[in-house]
Enzyme design. Structure first.
Site, short mmCIF file in Angstrom:
data_model
loop_
_atom_site.label_atom_id
_atom_site.label_comp_id
_atom_site.label_asym_id
_atom_site.label_seq_id
_atom_site.Cartn_x
_atom_site.Cartn_y
_atom_site.Cartn_z
N LYS A 1 -3.19 8.57 2.80
CA LYS A 1 -4.45 8.41 3.54
C LYS A 1 -4.31 8.89 4.98
CE LYS A 1 -7.17 6.57 0.39
NZ LYS A 1 -8.36 7.30 -0.12
N TYR B 1 0.84 -1.20 0.00
CA TYR B 1 0.00 0.00 0.00
C TYR B 1 0.88 1.25 0.00
CZ TYR B 1 -4.37 2.54 0.73
OH TYR B 1 -5.47 3.36 0.58
#
Length: 270
Positions: free
Chosen positions: A165, A158
Site C-alpha cells: 500500500k 498487515y
C-alpha cells in the site's frame, strides 16, 4: 443529488456484497453514474450479477473479465472499450492481494515470492490500469485508489500489505504528475477498518475495529457507505482541483499520536 449523472465509471475489486467496491458502485449509481465492472473468475461474475438483480433500475450492466497479472488481457479489455467507443470519467482501483501466510507471522519473515506478489497485484496494477485505460478516459476523469493506514504506520499482521500500500500511494503521486497534462486526476483514499471479506483475513481485525472506534475523534463506527460517499465526491467535478492526494476516511484516527486510556475528547468548561 446526481453529482455523477451520466458519468461512466470503471470499478474493479467487487468480490461480494461486503466489498467496499460494491458500496462505492451503489453510491455511483445512486448519483446517476453508470458502472462497468471487472471480475476475476466465474464466482465473482455470478456474485456481481446477483447484486445487480437487487437494483431494478440497472439494466445491461457491463461486466468484463480482468486479471491484472495478465498483461494481454488488461490491454485487450481497454482496446475493446476503445473500439466500441466507450469512454470513462472515472476508475476505481480496489484490488489487493497477499498470501494469507504472509499476514500471520512477522514481516521479517516475508518471502520473496509473497512480497513480489503483493506488490504486483496491489500496487503495480494501478500503474498498469492507468497506462492501458488512459486512451479511453475523458479529460477531467478521476482515478481513485483504495489504501489503508498500514502503509504509513505499523499495523500488526498487515505486514506485506503495508509495504504494498505504501508503494501504491507513491504510485498515485507519480501518476498524478504524468496524467495531469491529460486532465486526469489520481488520488488515494485511505479507509479505516471496515468489515469486509478481505479485512477478516487479517488476524485481530475485530480488535482493530474496536480500538479505532474507541479512540478516533468521531466516536462512531465507520461504515462502507461513508467511504463510498467520499469516493463519489473524489470522482465528481466537486474535486476537480485535487490530485496526488491521500485522503483519510477513518473518523479522524490517522491524526492521533498516543492516546492515553484516561484521555477524553472534546473541550471542557472551565
Amino acid at each position: 443529488m446526481g453529482v455523477l449523472k451520466d458519468k461512466n465509471i470503471f470499478v474493479t475489486g467487487v468480490a461480494n456484497r461486503w466489498s467496499i467496491a460494491w458500496a462505492v458502485s451503489e453510491a455511483i449509481m445512486r448519483e446517476g453514474g453508470r458502472v462497468a465492472f471487472s471480475y476475476q473468475g466465474e464466482t465473482q461474475k455470478t456474485n456481481i450479477q446477483k447484486l445487480l438483480e437487487g437494483i431494478p433500475s440497472v439494466k445491461d450492466a457491463v461486466l468484463v473479465p480482468l486479471d491484472v497479472r495478465d498483461d494481454a488481457q488488461v490491454s485487450k479489455t481497454a482496446q475493446d472499450f476503445l473500439r466500441e467507443g466507450v469512454r470513462f470519467d472515472g476508475l476505481v482501483h480496489s484490488i489487493a492481494f497477499a498470501k494469507r501466510e504472509e499476514l500471520d507471522g512477522l514481516f521479517l519473515d516475508t518471502s520473496r515470492e509473497g512480497f513480489l506478489l503483493a506488490q504486483e497485484v496491489s500496487a503495480y496494477s494501478l500503474v498498469q490500469l492507468c497506462r492501458e485505460f488512459c486512451p479511453v478516459m475523458n479529460e477531467g476523469a478521476s482515478v481513485v485508489a483504495m489504501t489503508y493506514l498500514g502503509s504509513e504506520r505499523v499495523v500488526p499482521h498487515y505486514n506485506v500489505m503495508g509495504a504494498a500500500k505504501a508503494a501504491l500511494e507513491a504510485s498515485v503521486r507519480y501518476l498524478s504528475f504524468d496524467l495531469g497534462n491529460r486532465g486526469i486526476r489520481v488520488n488515494a483514499l485511505s479507509a479505516g477498518p471496515v468489515k469486509t471479506a478481505s479485512g477478516r483475513a487479517i488476524k485481530g481485525f475485530g480488535d482493530m475495529q474496536r480500538i479505532v472506534g474507541d479512540q478516533a475523534p468521531l466516536k462512531t463506527p465507520l461504515t462502507a457507505d461513508e467511504v463510498a460517499d467520499v469516493t463519489v465526491c473524489i470522482l465528481s467535478h466537486l474535486f476537480r482541483g485535487v490530485t496526488g492526494e491521500l485522503i483519510h476516511v477513518d473518523m479522524g484516527y490517522h491524526a492521533l499520536g498516543m492516546v492515553l486510556p484516561s484521555s477524553q475528547g472534546g473541550a471542557e468548561d472551565s
